[in-house]
Design a protein around this motif. Structure first.
Motif, PDB file in Angstrom:
ATOM      1  N   ARG A 265       8.272  -7.418  -5.540  1.00 47.40           N
ATOM      2  CA  ARG A 265       9.811  -7.202  -5.077  1.00 47.40           C
ATOM      3  C   ARG A 265       9.947  -5.690  -4.399  1.00 47.40           C
ATOM      4  O   ARG A 265      10.566  -5.991  -3.328  1.00 47.40           O
ATOM      5  CB  ARG A 265      10.520  -7.279  -6.360  1.00 47.40           C
ATOM      6  N   VAL A 266       9.226  -4.761  -4.948  1.00 41.95           N
ATOM      7  CA  VAL A 266       9.278  -3.713  -4.114  1.00 41.95           C
ATOM      8  C   VAL A 266       8.510  -3.685  -2.742  1.00 41.95           C
ATOM      9  O   VAL A 266       9.357  -3.192  -1.816  1.00 41.95           O
ATOM     10  CB  VAL A 266       8.640  -2.347  -4.962  1.00 41.95           C
ATOM     11  N   ALA A 267       7.275  -4.251  -2.590  1.00 45.24           N
ATOM     12  CA  ALA A 267       6.783  -4.569  -1.517  1.00 45.24           C
ATOM     13  C   ALA A 267       7.569  -5.353  -0.491  1.00 45.24           C
ATOM     14  O   ALA A 267       7.550  -5.043   0.589  1.00 45.24           O
ATOM     15  CB  ALA A 267       5.279  -5.209  -1.892  1.00 45.24           C
ATOM     16  N   ASP A 268       8.449  -6.589  -1.044  1.00 48.38           N
ATOM     17  CA  ASP A 268       9.218  -6.914  -0.211  1.00 48.38           C
ATOM     18  C   ASP A 268      10.304  -6.318   0.437  1.00 48.38           C
ATOM     19  O   ASP A 268      10.479  -6.338   1.615  1.00 48.38           O
ATOM     20  CB  ASP A 268       9.873  -8.373  -0.754  1.00 48.38           C
ATOM     21  N   GLU A 269      10.848  -5.237  -0.375  1.00 52.49           N
ATOM     22  CA  GLU A 269      11.913  -4.372   0.153  1.00 52.49           C
ATOM     23  C   GLU A 269      11.253  -3.503   1.333  1.00 52.49           C
ATOM     24  O   GLU A 269      11.764  -3.272   2.396  1.00 52.49           O
ATOM     25  CB  GLU A 269      12.294  -3.670  -1.178  1.00 52.49           C
ATOM     26  N   ILE A 270      10.178  -2.885   0.988  1.00 52.41           N
ATOM     27  CA  ILE A 270       9.435  -2.157   1.830  1.00 52.41           C
ATOM     28  C   ILE A 270       9.046  -2.887   3.215  1.00 52.41           C
ATOM     29  O   ILE A 270       9.368  -2.387   4.269  1.00 52.41           O
ATOM     30  CB  ILE A 270       8.204  -1.654   1.323  1.00 52.41           C
ATOM     31  N   ALA A 271       8.797  -4.207   3.103  1.00 52.58           N
ATOM     32  CA  ALA A 271       8.349  -4.801   4.300  1.00 52.58           C
ATOM     33  C   ALA A 271       9.637  -5.200   5.245  1.00 52.58           C
ATOM     34  O   ALA A 271       9.657  -5.139   6.497  1.00 52.58           O
ATOM     35  CB  ALA A 271       7.937  -6.187   3.866  1.00 52.58           C
ATOM     36  N   THR A 272      10.854  -5.533   4.511  1.00 47.91           N
ATOM     37  CA  THR A 272      11.974  -5.550   5.299  1.00 47.91           C
ATOM     38  C   THR A 272      12.464  -4.428   6.009  1.00 47.91           C
ATOM     39  O   THR A 272      13.193  -4.282   7.198  1.00 47.91           O
ATOM     40  CB  THR A 272      13.114  -6.049   4.257  1.00 47.91           C
TER      41      THR A 272
ATOM     42  N   LYS B 182      -3.786  -3.945  -9.716  1.00 48.38           N
ATOM     43  CA  LYS B 182      -4.528  -3.423  -8.585  1.00 48.38           C
ATOM     44  C   LYS B 182      -4.268  -3.921  -7.581  1.00 48.38           C
ATOM     45  O   LYS B 182      -4.747  -3.176  -6.294  1.00 48.38           O
ATOM     46  CB  LYS B 182      -6.033  -3.403  -9.267  1.00 48.38           C
ATOM     47  N   ASP B 183      -3.953  -5.158  -7.073  1.00 48.64           N
ATOM     48  CA  ASP B 183      -3.846  -5.547  -5.967  1.00 48.64           C
ATOM     49  C   ASP B 183      -2.472  -5.775  -5.442  1.00 48.64           C
ATOM     50  O   ASP B 183      -2.042  -6.147  -4.350  1.00 48.64           O
ATOM     51  CB  ASP B 183      -4.428  -7.118  -5.772  1.00 48.64           C
ATOM     52  N   ARG B 184      -1.646  -5.066  -6.225  1.00 42.90           N
ATOM     53  CA  ARG B 184      -0.215  -5.089  -5.850  1.00 42.90           C
ATOM     54  C   ARG B 184       0.535  -3.817  -5.524  1.00 42.90           C
ATOM     55  O   ARG B 184       1.675  -3.575  -5.016  1.00 42.90           O
ATOM     56  CB  ARG B 184       0.531  -5.534  -7.182  1.00 42.90           C
ATOM     57  N   VAL B 185      -0.367  -2.587  -5.572  1.00 49.08           N
ATOM     58  CA  VAL B 185       0.055  -1.137  -5.289  1.00 49.08           C
ATOM     59  C   VAL B 185      -0.898  -0.664  -4.440  1.00 49.08           C
ATOM     60  O   VAL B 185      -2.271  -1.290  -4.244  1.00 49.08           O
ATOM     61  CB  VAL B 185       0.242  -0.552  -6.433  1.00 49.08           C
ATOM     62  N   GLY B 186      -0.640   0.402  -3.824  1.00 47.80           N
ATOM     63  CA  GLY B 186      -1.684   1.198  -2.924  1.00 47.80           C
ATOM     64  C   GLY B 186      -2.601   2.111  -3.706  1.00 47.80           C
ATOM     65  O   GLY B 186      -3.782   2.229  -3.492  1.00 47.80           O
ATOM     66  N   LEU B 187      -1.975   2.792  -4.674  1.00 46.91           N
ATOM     67  CA  LEU B 187      -2.587   3.834  -5.301  1.00 46.91           C
ATOM     68  C   LEU B 187      -2.397   3.974  -6.847  1.00 46.91           C
ATOM     69  O   LEU B 187      -0.937   3.703  -7.123  1.00 46.91           O
ATOM     70  CB  LEU B 187      -2.367   5.217  -4.800  1.00 46.91           C
ATOM     71  N   PHE B 188      -3.211   4.272  -7.694  1.00 51.78           N
ATOM     72  CA  PHE B 188      -2.823   4.771  -9.079  1.00 51.78           C
ATOM     73  C   PHE B 188      -3.049   6.277  -9.108  1.00 51.78           C
ATOM     74  O   PHE B 188      -3.618   7.016  -8.818  1.00 51.78           O
ATOM     75  CB  PHE B 188      -3.774   4.037 -10.097  1.00 51.78           C
TER      76      PHE B 188
ATOM     77  N   GLU C 257       0.834  -1.370   0.042  1.00 55.50           N
ATOM     78  CA  GLU C 257      -0.054   0.014  -0.061  1.00 55.50           C
ATOM     79  C   GLU C 257       0.778   1.113   0.010  1.00 55.50           C
ATOM     80  O   GLU C 257       0.462   2.247  -0.477  1.00 55.50           O
ATOM     81  CB  GLU C 257      -0.921   0.167   1.203  1.00 55.50           C
ATOM     82  N   TYR C 258       2.066   1.137   0.185  1.00 53.92           N
ATOM     83  CA  TYR C 258       3.052   2.162   0.119  1.00 53.92           C
ATOM     84  C   TYR C 258       3.139   2.494  -1.565  1.00 53.92           C
ATOM     85  O   TYR C 258       3.618   3.650  -1.564  1.00 53.92           O
ATOM     86  CB  TYR C 258       4.318   2.115   0.792  1.00 53.92           C
ATOM     87  N   ILE C 259       3.080   1.517  -2.198  1.00 57.76           N
ATOM     88  CA  ILE C 259       3.493   1.993  -3.671  1.00 57.76           C
ATOM     89  C   ILE C 259       2.306   2.655  -4.447  1.00 57.76           C
ATOM     90  O   ILE C 259       1.044   2.345  -4.562  1.00 57.76           O
ATOM     91  CB  ILE C 259       3.712   0.428  -4.471  1.00 57.76           C
ATOM     92  N   VAL C 260       2.655   3.817  -5.075  1.00 60.92           N
ATOM     93  CA  VAL C 260       2.056   4.557  -5.801  1.00 60.92           C
ATOM     94  C   VAL C 260       2.444   4.345  -7.296  1.00 60.92           C
ATOM     95  O   VAL C 260       3.446   4.604  -7.700  1.00 60.92           O
ATOM     96  CB  VAL C 260       2.009   5.864  -5.910  1.00 60.92           C
ATOM     97  N   PHE C 261       1.700   3.698  -8.279  1.00 66.62           N
ATOM     98  CA  PHE C 261       2.177   3.489  -9.792  1.00 66.62           C
ATOM     99  C   PHE C 261       1.534   4.713 -10.373  1.00 66.62           C
ATOM    100  O   PHE C 261       0.231   4.779 -10.535  1.00 66.62           O
ATOM    101  CB  PHE C 261       1.595   2.131 -10.148  1.00 66.62           C
ATOM    102  N   PRO C 262       2.312   5.565 -11.063  1.00 63.78           N
ATOM    103  CA  PRO C 262       1.892   6.360 -12.087  1.00 63.78           C
ATOM    104  C   PRO C 262       1.391   6.088 -13.327  1.00 63.78           C
ATOM    105  O   PRO C 262       2.179   5.358 -14.136  1.00 63.78           O
ATOM    106  CB  PRO C 262       2.980   7.383 -12.154  1.00 63.78           C
ATOM    107  N   LEU C 263       0.127   6.067 -13.533  1.00 59.88           N
ATOM    108  CA  LEU C 263      -0.314   5.827 -14.979  1.00 59.88           C
ATOM    109  C   LEU C 263      -0.085   6.936 -16.047  1.00 59.88           C
ATOM    110  O   LEU C 263      -0.705   7.586 -16.335  1.00 59.88           O
ATOM    111  CB  LEU C 263      -1.852   5.542 -15.002  1.00 59.88           C
ATOM    112  N   ASP C 264       1.387   6.776 -16.414  1.00 60.27           N
ATOM    113  CA  ASP C 264       1.955   7.886 -17.462  1.00 60.27           C
ATOM    114  C   ASP C 264       1.672   7.348 -18.820  1.00 60.27           C
ATOM    115  O   ASP C 264       2.554   7.019 -19.578  1.00 60.27           O
ATOM    116  CB  ASP C 264       3.277   8.060 -17.231  1.00 60.27           C
TER     117      ASP C 264
END
Ligand code: C5P
Length: 239
Positions: free
Chosen positions: A230-237, A28-34, A6-13
């Motif tokens: 992988r980004v979420a795993d890094e954040i969790a750590t 949609k289930d891998r990031v917090g916000l678009f 949920e920390y991840i924001v993916f820009p729909l550029d």
């Protein structure tokens, strides 16, 4: 407590509805916000926001960087609120009174983030715009000044780089939201990268970032869903 993803924001550029929705379905289930910015919003209009909402999962960060007289910004925010974004951006350049009027008319359920200093502006450009040397030559002090104004006015947070986030959180408090772009996981390689002031996801969350805007490292990965995981795993750590 927020889950790491949920920390991840993916820009729909992306300019097209179809391409944007391709990433919405995958992530949609891998990031917090678009994050929906000017390009996609102007190209496709509010229907893209409705489609993201209907897809479920991640929420919406409407990054239109509003900047106008208070009445106009307030009306634009009310129009934004119809589509249920979690976060919207407003430039901090209106001065504290303007920001206060905007904050006190903020629609329910929407959080306003202040855009402090665009990363495209360097010392020479800031001097040309009339900023005193102490701010033009030290951009981070200008970011802190504007973050303080946003905080005082009643905004919910700011956008700032991962290099400034620690000082911003120290000055504004734990509950003031810090969204940081310029995130590059150690494994990512972005061709012709234009982001200079970059940090890793772990660095950003350890210094207090609440959301990390991560675009090309996920978008251009051979498996974007796996890259987000992988980004979420890094954040969790790092948490
Ligand atoms: O990770 P990547 O560099 O691809 O992310 C690009 C996104 O970050 C764009 O949507 C851009 O608007 C956003 N960004 C930002 N503030 C900056 C730099 C980039 O919001 N200072």
């Amino acid at each position: 407590m927020k889950s790491p993803h949920e920390y991840i924001v993916f820009p729909l550029d992306l300019p097209r509805y179809r391409d944007a929705m391709h990433y919405v379905e995958i992530l949609k289930d891998r990031v917090g916000l678009f994050k929906v910015g000017l390009e996609l919003f102007i190209s496709e209009g509010p229907r893209i926001l409705e489609a993201i909402r209907e897809a479920g999962g991640a929420g919406i960060f409407l990054d239109l960087k509003l900047h106008d007289i208070p009445a106009t910004v307030c009306r634009a925010l009310s129009a934004c609120a119809r589509y249920g974004p979690e976060l919207v951006t407003v430039h901090c350049d209106g001065g504290v009174r303007t920001l206060e009027t905007i904050a006190s008319n903020c629609p329910q359920g929407v959080k306003i983030l202040g855009v402090t200093v665009l990363t495209s502006l360097g010392p020479d450009a800031l001097a040309e715009m009339g900023y005193e040397d102490r701010y033009a030559r030290d951009v981070s002090s200008l970011v802190l000044l504007k973050a303080g104004m946003a905080r005082k006015a009643g905004f919910h947070g700011v956008v700032c780089s991962g290099l400034e986030v620690e000082a911003v959180k120290r000055a504004t408090g734990k509950d003031f939201i810090a969204v940081t772009p310029g995130i590059r996981p150690a494994w990512s390689l972005v061709e012709g990268d234009d982001q200079e002031r970059i940090v890793t996801p772990a660095h950003a969350v350890r210094r207090g970032a609440d959301y990390l805007v991560i675009g090309r490292p996920i978008r251009d990965a051979s498996d974007p869903a796996d890259a987000a995981a992988r980004v979420a795993d890094e954040i969790a750590t790092a948490l």
